[in-house]
Design a protein around this motif. Structure first.
Motif, PDB file in Angstrom:
ATOM      1  N   TYR A 137       0.889  -1.166   0.000  1.00 24.68           N
ATOM      2  CA  TYR A 137       0.000   0.000   0.000  1.00 24.68           C
ATOM      3  C   TYR A 137       0.927   1.216   0.000  1.00 24.68           C
ATOM      4  O   TYR A 137       1.507   1.526   1.030  1.00 24.68           O
ATOM      5  CB  TYR A 137      -0.906   0.004   1.225  1.00 24.68           C
TER       6      TYR A 137
ATOM      7  N   PHE B  92       4.282   1.104   1.995  1.00 28.17           N
ATOM      8  CA  PHE B  92       4.138   0.143   3.089  1.00 28.17           C
ATOM      9  C   PHE B  92       3.877  -1.266   2.536  1.00 28.17           C
ATOM     10  O   PHE B  92       3.016  -1.462   1.682  1.00 28.17           O
ATOM     11  CB  PHE B  92       2.975   0.574   3.992  1.00 28.17           C
TER      12      PHE B  92
ATOM     13  N   ALA C  31       2.430  -4.728   3.163  1.00 30.67           N
ATOM     14  CA  ALA C  31       1.519  -5.432   4.071  1.00 30.67           C
ATOM     15  C   ALA C  31       1.755  -6.937   4.026  1.00 30.67           C
ATOM     16  O   ALA C  31       1.608  -7.636   5.030  1.00 30.67           O
ATOM     17  CB  ALA C  31       0.072  -5.117   3.705  1.00 30.67           C
TER      18      ALA C  31
ATOM     19  N   PRO D 230       0.058 -11.698  15.200  1.00 29.85           N
ATOM     20  CA  PRO D 230      -0.580 -10.572  15.891  1.00 29.85           C
ATOM     21  C   PRO D 230      -1.275  -9.621  14.922  1.00 29.85           C
ATOM     22  O   PRO D 230      -1.201  -9.785  13.702  1.00 29.85           O
ATOM     23  CB  PRO D 230       0.589  -9.889  16.596  1.00 29.85           C
ATOM     24  N   ASN D 231      -1.919  -8.607  15.470  1.00 27.97           N
ATOM     25  CA  ASN D 231      -2.566  -7.559  14.675  1.00 27.97           C
ATOM     26  C   ASN D 231      -1.642  -7.004  13.619  1.00 27.97           C
ATOM     27  O   ASN D 231      -0.478  -6.722  13.913  1.00 27.97           O
ATOM     28  CB  ASN D 231      -2.925  -6.362  15.575  1.00 27.97           C
ATOM     29  N   GLY D 232      -2.175  -6.849  12.413  1.00 27.97           N
ATOM     30  CA  GLY D 232      -1.410  -6.184  11.369  1.00 27.97           C
ATOM     31  C   GLY D 232      -0.333  -7.055  10.747  1.00 27.97           C
ATOM     32  O   GLY D 232       0.495  -6.585   9.967  1.00 27.97           O
ATOM     33  N   ALA D 233      -0.358  -8.370  11.030  1.00 28.14           N
ATOM     34  CA  ALA D 233       0.687  -9.268  10.512  1.00 28.14           C
ATOM     35  C   ALA D 233       0.551  -9.506   9.009  1.00 28.14           C
ATOM     36  O   ALA D 233       1.490  -9.955   8.356  1.00 28.14           O
ATOM     37  CB  ALA D 233       0.630 -10.597  11.258  1.00 28.14           C
ATOM     38  N   GLY D 234      -0.639  -9.234   8.476  1.00 29.62           N
ATOM     39  CA  GLY D 234      -0.868  -9.466   7.050  1.00 29.62           C
ATOM     40  C   GLY D 234      -1.745 -10.675   6.774  1.00 29.62           C
ATOM     41  O   GLY D 234      -1.882 -11.110   5.622  1.00 29.62           O
ATOM     42  N   LYS D 235      -2.394 -11.183   7.803  1.00 28.26           N
ATOM     43  CA  LYS D 235      -3.209 -12.396   7.664  1.00 28.26           C
ATOM     44  C   LYS D 235      -4.400 -12.150   6.729  1.00 28.26           C
ATOM     45  O   LYS D 235      -4.611 -12.880   5.767  1.00 28.26           O
ATOM     46  CB  LYS D 235      -3.709 -12.873   9.048  1.00 28.26           C
ATOM     47  N   SER D 236      -5.177 -11.107   7.044  1.00 26.16           N
ATOM     48  CA  SER D 236      -6.388 -10.864   6.238  1.00 26.16           C
ATOM     49  C   SER D 236      -6.037 -10.478   4.807  1.00 26.16           C
ATOM     50  O   SER D 236      -6.719 -10.896   3.864  1.00 26.16           O
ATOM     51  CB  SER D 236      -7.243  -9.757   6.861  1.00 26.16           C
ATOM     52  N   THR D 237      -4.984  -9.698   4.648  1.00 21.99           N
ATOM     53  CA  THR D 237      -4.603  -9.275   3.290  1.00 21.99           C
ATOM     54  C   THR D 237      -4.218 -10.501   2.457  1.00 21.99           C
ATOM     55  O   THR D 237      -4.584 -10.607   1.277  1.00 21.99           O
ATOM     56  CB  THR D 237      -3.428  -8.272   3.357  1.00 21.99           C
TER      57      THR D 237
ATOM     58  N   GLU E 110     -13.911 -11.873   8.415  1.00 27.30           N
ATOM     59  CA  GLU E 110     -13.762 -11.524   9.829  1.00 27.30           C
ATOM     60  C   GLU E 110     -15.105 -11.108  10.433  1.00 27.30           C
ATOM     61  O   GLU E 110     -15.440 -11.500  11.532  1.00 27.30           O
ATOM     62  CB  GLU E 110     -12.761 -10.367   9.958  1.00 27.30           C
TER      63      GLU E 110
ATOM     64  N   GLU F 250     -10.179 -15.403  11.239  1.00 27.77           N
ATOM     65  CA  GLU F 250     -10.433 -15.226  12.681  1.00 27.77           C
ATOM     66  C   GLU F 250     -11.804 -15.770  13.086  1.00 27.77           C
ATOM     67  O   GLU F 250     -12.606 -15.058  13.712  1.00 27.77           O
ATOM     68  CB  GLU F 250     -10.377 -13.743  13.062  1.00 27.77           C
TER      69      GLU F 250
ATOM     70  N   HIS G  87      -5.220 -15.067  16.165  1.00 26.38           N
ATOM     71  CA  HIS G  87      -4.212 -14.428  17.014  1.00 26.38           C
ATOM     72  C   HIS G  87      -3.748 -15.397  18.090  1.00 26.38           C
ATOM     73  O   HIS G  87      -2.780 -15.139  18.784  1.00 26.38           O
ATOM     74  CB  HIS G  87      -4.835 -13.288  17.836  1.00 26.38           C
TER      75      HIS G  87
END
Ligand SMILES: Nc1ncnc2c1ncn2[C@@H]1O[C@H](COP(=O)(O)OP(=O)(O)OP(=O)(O)O)[C@@H](O)[C@H]1O
Ligand SMILES: [Mg+2]
Length: 246
Positions: free
Chosen positions: A15, A18, A20, A39-46, A85, A162, A195
């Protein structure tokens, strides 16, 4: 080992400046339960969105069931059950009505859909109160209905983002047991993100540790001498103390 079902090659999403998701290589095989842990922001959902062709990679490639998700997203989504999610239902309808609606969207014959929906509701433990609208469902009930919803079109693979967040521990255990049974019965391939180390370690065949967009490590659970502590040590090496990160 079964044939490859999910194949990521140097998969990258940026992005702006950045990154991701950062050059991920990963293969998930038929019948496997694979957990993406991080953890949060690790890139799982992307990463998951790219598998479904809902987000295009900046570079690299992703195939599901041998189909390129970026070039043929509809073909991929036809084969895959995806639970996002935040799953949305028509909350003034019952669980059964919601499932039948999904079946209609997937062009499943009405009679077949009704029978299958009733069977799935039974399966996920939601048949006891058939008149209840989904607006009155608890988080755990919504996730179980979500699971039924992704199964109604008989997918070869299910991808759950998740699926257990916000469910109480007993509900998590039930959900995971259900996934394991489904894999046993239908030879489903399952990929889900979490997580929580304690949620993935008892059900997955393999786990990918994600952090800062990178696949930091792949762990085969049956090769760990001490499943519980071995995995916890690996997790803590990457992410510091604590069993899980909110
Ligand atoms: N559309 C977007 N535009 C800009 N940055 C984004 C976008 N989507 C995600 N990101 C960033 O990419 C990184 C990875 O996000 P992603 O949602 O994939 O993480 P995640 O592992 O699923 O996190 P969580 O556990 O919180 O769901 C985060 O830093 C996020 O802020
Ligand atoms: Mg996410």
């Amino acid at each position: 080992m079964g044939e490859p079902i999910i194949e990521l090659e140097e998969l990258t999403k940026k992005y702006g400046k950045f990154t991701a998701v950062d050059h991920i290589n990963l293969t998930v095989h038929k019948g496997e339960i694979f957990g993406i842990l991080g953890p949060n922001g690790a890139g799982k959902s992307t990463t998951i969105l790219m598998m479904l062709g809902l987000t295009d990679p900046t570079s690299g490639s992703v195939k599901v069931c041998g189909i390129n998700s970026t070039r043929n997203p509809l073909q991929v989504r036809h084969r895959v059950g995806y639970l996002p999610e935040d799953v949305g239902f028509y909350d003034d309808m019952t669980g059964l009505e919601n499932l039948i609606y999904t079946a209609r969207l997937n062009k499943i014959n009405e009679k077949v859909a009704r029978a299958k929906a009733a069977e799935l509701l039974e399966r996920v433990g939601l048949a006891v109160d058939p008149k209840k609208k989904t607006g009155k469902y608890s988080r755990g009930m919504r996730q179980r209905l979500g699971l039924a919803d992704v199964l109604i079109k008989n997918p070869e693979v299910i991808i759950l983002d998740e699926p257990t967040s916000g469910i109480d521990p007993a509900g998590v255990q039930e959900f995971m047991d259900l996934i394991r049974q489904l894999r046993q019965e239908n030879g489903l391939t399952v990929l889900f993100s979490s997580h929580h180390l304690d949620q993935v370690q008892h059900i997955c065949d393999r786990i990918g540790l994600f952090g800062n967009g990178k696949l930091l490590a792949e762990v085969k659970l049956n090769e760990l001498q001490d499943k519980e502590h071995g995995l916890e040590n690996i997790y803590n090496n990457y992410f510091g103390g604590g069993k899980s990160h909110e």
